[in-house]
Design a protein around this motif. Structure first.
Motif, PDB file in Angstrom:
ATOM      1  N   SER A   1     -53.756  19.825  35.472  1.00 14.68           N
ATOM      2  CA  SER A   1     -52.518  20.314  34.859  1.00 14.68           C
ATOM      3  C   SER A   1     -51.910  21.499  35.603  1.00 14.68           C
ATOM      4  O   SER A   1     -50.738  21.817  35.413  1.00 14.68           O
ATOM      5  N   SER A   2     -52.682  22.134  36.501  1.00 18.66           N
ATOM      6  CA  SER A   2     -52.180  23.316  37.211  1.00 18.66           C
ATOM      7  C   SER A   2     -51.708  23.030  38.636  1.00 18.66           C
ATOM      8  O   SER A   2     -51.144  23.901  39.287  1.00 18.66           O
ATOM      9  N   GLY A   3     -51.962  21.812  39.140  1.00 17.23           N
ATOM     10  CA  GLY A   3     -51.518  21.498  40.497  1.00 17.23           C
ATOM     11  C   GLY A   3     -52.389  20.472  41.189  1.00 17.23           C
ATOM     12  O   GLY A   3     -53.160  19.758  40.546  1.00 17.23           O
ATOM     13  N   LYS A   4     -52.255  20.434  42.524  1.00 20.82           N
ATOM     14  CA  LYS A   4     -52.991  19.481  43.350  1.00 20.82           C
ATOM     15  C   LYS A   4     -53.728  20.216  44.465  1.00 20.82           C
ATOM     16  O   LYS A   4     -53.252  21.240  44.948  1.00 20.82           O
ATOM     17  N   ILE A   5     -54.880  19.654  44.866  1.00 20.94           N
ATOM     18  CA  ILE A   5     -55.659  20.239  45.960  1.00 20.94           C
ATOM     19  C   ILE A   5     -56.379  19.114  46.708  1.00 20.94           C
ATOM     20  O   ILE A   5     -56.748  18.103  46.107  1.00 20.94           O
ATOM     21  N   GLY A   6     -56.562  19.306  47.999  1.00 20.06           N
ATOM     22  CA  GLY A   6     -57.278  18.330  48.812  1.00 20.06           C
ATOM     23  C   GLY A   6     -58.772  18.414  48.576  1.00 20.06           C
ATOM     24  O   GLY A   6     -59.328  19.495  48.395  1.00 20.06           O
ATOM     25  N   ILE A   7     -59.412  17.249  48.579  1.00 18.34           N
ATOM     26  CA  ILE A   7     -60.861  17.145  48.423  1.00 18.34           C
ATOM     27  C   ILE A   7     -61.405  16.402  49.632  1.00 18.34           C
ATOM     28  O   ILE A   7     -60.954  15.299  49.933  1.00 18.34           O
ATOM     29  N   ASN A   8     -62.349  17.014  50.345  1.00 20.13           N
ATOM     30  CA  ASN A   8     -63.025  16.354  51.467  1.00 20.13           C
ATOM     31  C   ASN A   8     -64.332  15.774  50.946  1.00 20.13           C
ATOM     32  O   ASN A   8     -65.177  16.504  50.438  1.00 20.13           O
ATOM     33  N   LEU A   9     -64.481  14.452  51.094  1.00 20.76           N
ATOM     34  CA  LEU A   9     -65.678  13.762  50.610  1.00 20.76           C
ATOM     35  C   LEU A   9     -66.338  13.018  51.747  1.00 20.76           C
ATOM     36  O   LEU A   9     -65.666  12.332  52.509  1.00 20.76           O
ATOM     37  N   ASP A  10     -67.644  13.125  51.848  1.00 19.42           N
ATOM     38  CA  ASP A  10     -68.398  12.322  52.795  1.00 19.42           C
ATOM     39  C   ASP A  10     -68.147  10.853  52.455  1.00 19.42           C
ATOM     40  O   ASP A  10     -68.115  10.476  51.285  1.00 19.42           O
ATOM     41  N   SER A  11     -67.972  10.018  53.468  1.00 14.63           N
ATOM     42  CA  SER A  11     -67.644   8.611  53.214  1.00 14.63           C
ATOM     43  C   SER A  11     -68.703   7.904  52.369  1.00 14.63           C
ATOM     44  O   SER A  11     -68.377   7.066  51.532  1.00 14.63           O
ATOM     45  N   LYS A  12     -69.975   8.234  52.560  1.00 16.87           N
ATOM     46  CA  LYS A  12     -71.029   7.610  51.752  1.00 16.87           C
ATOM     47  C   LYS A  12     -70.887   8.009  50.284  1.00 16.87           C
ATOM     48  O   LYS A  12     -71.217   7.245  49.391  1.00 16.87           O
ATOM     49  N   LEU A  13     -70.369   9.201  50.058  1.00 13.44           N
ATOM     50  CA  LEU A  13     -70.213   9.696  48.697  1.00 13.44           C
ATOM     51  C   LEU A  13     -69.088   8.960  47.971  1.00 13.44           C
ATOM     52  O   LEU A  13     -69.283   8.433  46.886  1.00 13.44           O
ATOM     53  N   TRP A  14     -67.905   8.881  48.558  1.00 17.84           N
ATOM     54  CA  TRP A  14     -66.798   8.254  47.836  1.00 17.84           C
ATOM     55  C   TRP A  14     -66.912   6.741  47.798  1.00 17.84           C
ATOM     56  O   TRP A  14     -66.483   6.109  46.839  1.00 17.84           O
ATOM     57  N   ARG A  15     -67.518   6.154  48.809  1.00 16.55           N
ATOM     58  CA  ARG A  15     -67.688   4.693  48.779  1.00 16.55           C
ATOM     59  C   ARG A  15     -68.725   4.278  47.743  1.00 16.55           C
ATOM     60  O   ARG A  15     -68.605   3.221  47.134  1.00 16.55           O
ATOM     61  N   SER A  16     -69.737   5.117  47.528  1.00 15.39           N
ATOM     62  CA  SER A  16     -70.800   4.767  46.582  1.00 15.39           C
ATOM     63  C   SER A  16     -70.286   4.686  45.153  1.00 15.39           C
ATOM     64  O   SER A  16     -70.871   3.991  44.330  1.00 15.39           O
ATOM     65  N   ILE A  17     -69.199   5.374  44.852  1.00 21.11           N
ATOM     66  CA  ILE A  17     -68.654   5.318  43.490  1.00 21.11           C
ATOM     67  C   ILE A  17     -67.333   4.557  43.438  1.00 21.11           C
ATOM     68  O   ILE A  17     -66.679   4.531  42.408  1.00 21.11           O
ATOM     69  N   HIS A  18     -66.949   3.961  44.557  1.00 25.96           N
ATOM     70  CA  HIS A  18     -65.718   3.169  44.609  1.00 25.96           C
ATOM     71  C   HIS A  18     -64.529   3.990  44.103  1.00 25.96           C
ATOM     72  O   HIS A  18     -63.789   3.562  43.215  1.00 25.96           O
ATOM     73  N   LEU A  19     -64.363   5.178  44.663  1.00 28.34           N
ATOM     74  CA  LEU A  19     -63.329   6.110  44.243  1.00 28.34           C
ATOM     75  C   LEU A  19     -61.940   5.590  44.589  1.00 28.34           C
ATOM     76  O   LEU A  19     -61.683   5.198  45.729  1.00 28.34           O
ATOM     77  N   THR A  20     -61.059   5.588  43.608  1.00 30.60           N
ATOM     78  CA  THR A  20     -59.681   5.130  43.805  1.00 30.60           C
ATOM     79  C   THR A  20     -58.722   6.035  43.033  1.00 30.60           C
ATOM     80  O   THR A  20     -59.129   6.725  42.089  1.00 30.60           O
ATOM     81  N   PRO A  21     -57.447   6.043  43.426  1.00 33.89           N
ATOM     82  CA  PRO A  21     -56.459   6.829  42.681  1.00 33.89           C
ATOM     83  C   PRO A  21     -56.463   6.447  41.189  1.00 33.89           C
ATOM     84  O   PRO A  21     -56.606   5.280  40.831  1.00 33.89           O
ATOM     85  N   GLY A  22     -56.351   7.481  40.358  1.00 30.58           N
ATOM     86  CA  GLY A  22     -56.370   7.293  38.909  1.00 30.58           C
ATOM     87  C   GLY A  22     -57.726   7.569  38.286  1.00 30.58           C
ATOM     88  O   GLY A  22     -57.831   7.713  37.072  1.00 30.58           O
ATOM     89  N   ASP A  23     -58.777   7.677  39.120  1.00 27.10           N
ATOM     90  CA  ASP A  23     -60.113   7.943  38.591  1.00 27.10           C
ATOM     91  C   ASP A  23     -60.217   9.379  38.078  1.00 27.10           C
ATOM     92  O   ASP A  23     -59.774  10.319  38.745  1.00 27.10           O
ATOM     93  N   LYS A  24     -60.801   9.536  36.896  1.00 26.51           N
ATOM     94  CA  LYS A  24     -61.089  10.860  36.333  1.00 26.51           C
ATOM     95  C   LYS A  24     -62.401  11.326  36.940  1.00 26.51           C
ATOM     96  O   LYS A  24     -63.414  10.627  36.867  1.00 26.51           O
ATOM     97  N   VAL A  25     -62.384  12.507  37.583  1.00 27.14           N
ATOM     98  CA  VAL A  25     -63.565  12.990  38.294  1.00 27.14           C
ATOM     99  C   VAL A  25     -63.861  14.450  37.989  1.00 27.14           C
ATOM    100  O   VAL A  25     -62.984  15.199  37.549  1.00 27.14           O
ATOM    101  N   LYS A  26     -65.103  14.809  38.240  1.00 30.41           N
ATOM    102  CA  LYS A  26     -65.550  16.198  38.223  1.00 30.41           C
ATOM    103  C   LYS A  26     -66.138  16.431  39.604  1.00 30.41           C
ATOM    104  O   LYS A  26     -67.008  15.678  40.046  1.00 30.41           O
ATOM    105  N   VAL A  27     -65.653  17.455  40.306  1.00 31.38           N
ATOM    106  CA  VAL A  27     -66.069  17.733  41.682  1.00 31.38           C
ATOM    107  C   VAL A  27     -66.752  19.092  41.754  1.00 31.38           C
ATOM    108  O   VAL A  27     -66.229  20.083  41.257  1.00 31.38           O
TER     109      VAL A  27
END
Length: 143
Positions: free
Chosen positions: A80-106
């Motif tokens: 609700s306060s804005g947008k920020i870039g997140i750098n994720l290791d490819s093994k990390l984001w592929r393992s959870i099948h991360l896609t736009p619209g996903d609710k996440v905790k980083v």
């Protein structure tokens, strides 16, 4: 004598190849140092706007929605306060099948750059589909 040499060879081979076996495993073994980093970050839950004002390497936890995949291992997190870039290791984001619209905790480190946008280097990420669901955590090995 030959049996002793054979036993030493087999034992040595197992010791040197064990890390390779562990690296291919789906299980992540976290050290006490890894857990200390995650625990510290969990105590510093911030909004995107707050994270952008923090010093480099500050450990934080953010919650939001993946807005877009901006590059190979880069995503944009929105709250609700804005947008920020997140750098994720490819093994990390592929393992959870991360896609736009996903609710996440980083969980990660603030990464500031001279003249560039602040972003977050993710150490751990959780995703859930429904608010009633539990967070499903995925870890990057910190060593």
């Amino acid at each position: 004598m030959n049996k002793i040499l054979l036993a030493l060879f087999v034992t040595g081979s197992m010791l040197f190849t064990a890390p390779a076996w562990a690296a291919e495993s789906d299980q992540v073994v976290m050290t006490k140092a890894d857990q200390a980093i995650i625990t510290e970050a969990a105590q510093n839950t911030v909004t995107v706007a707050q994270a952008k004002r923090l010093p480099d390497k500050t450990l934080v936890t953010l919650t939001g929605v993946i807005a877009i995949k901006t590059h190979k291992n880069h995503f944009e997190l929105k709250d609700s306060s804005g947008k920020i870039g997140i750098n994720l290791d490819s093994k990390l984001w592929r393992s959870i099948h991360l896609t736009p619209g996903d609710k996440v905790k980083v969980v990660g480190k603030v990464d500031t750059h001279n003249g560039k946008s602040t972003n977050i280097d993710a150490i751990q990420i959780a995703k859930r589909k429904n608010p009633a669901d539990q967070w499903s955590w995925f870890h990057r090995i910190l060593r």
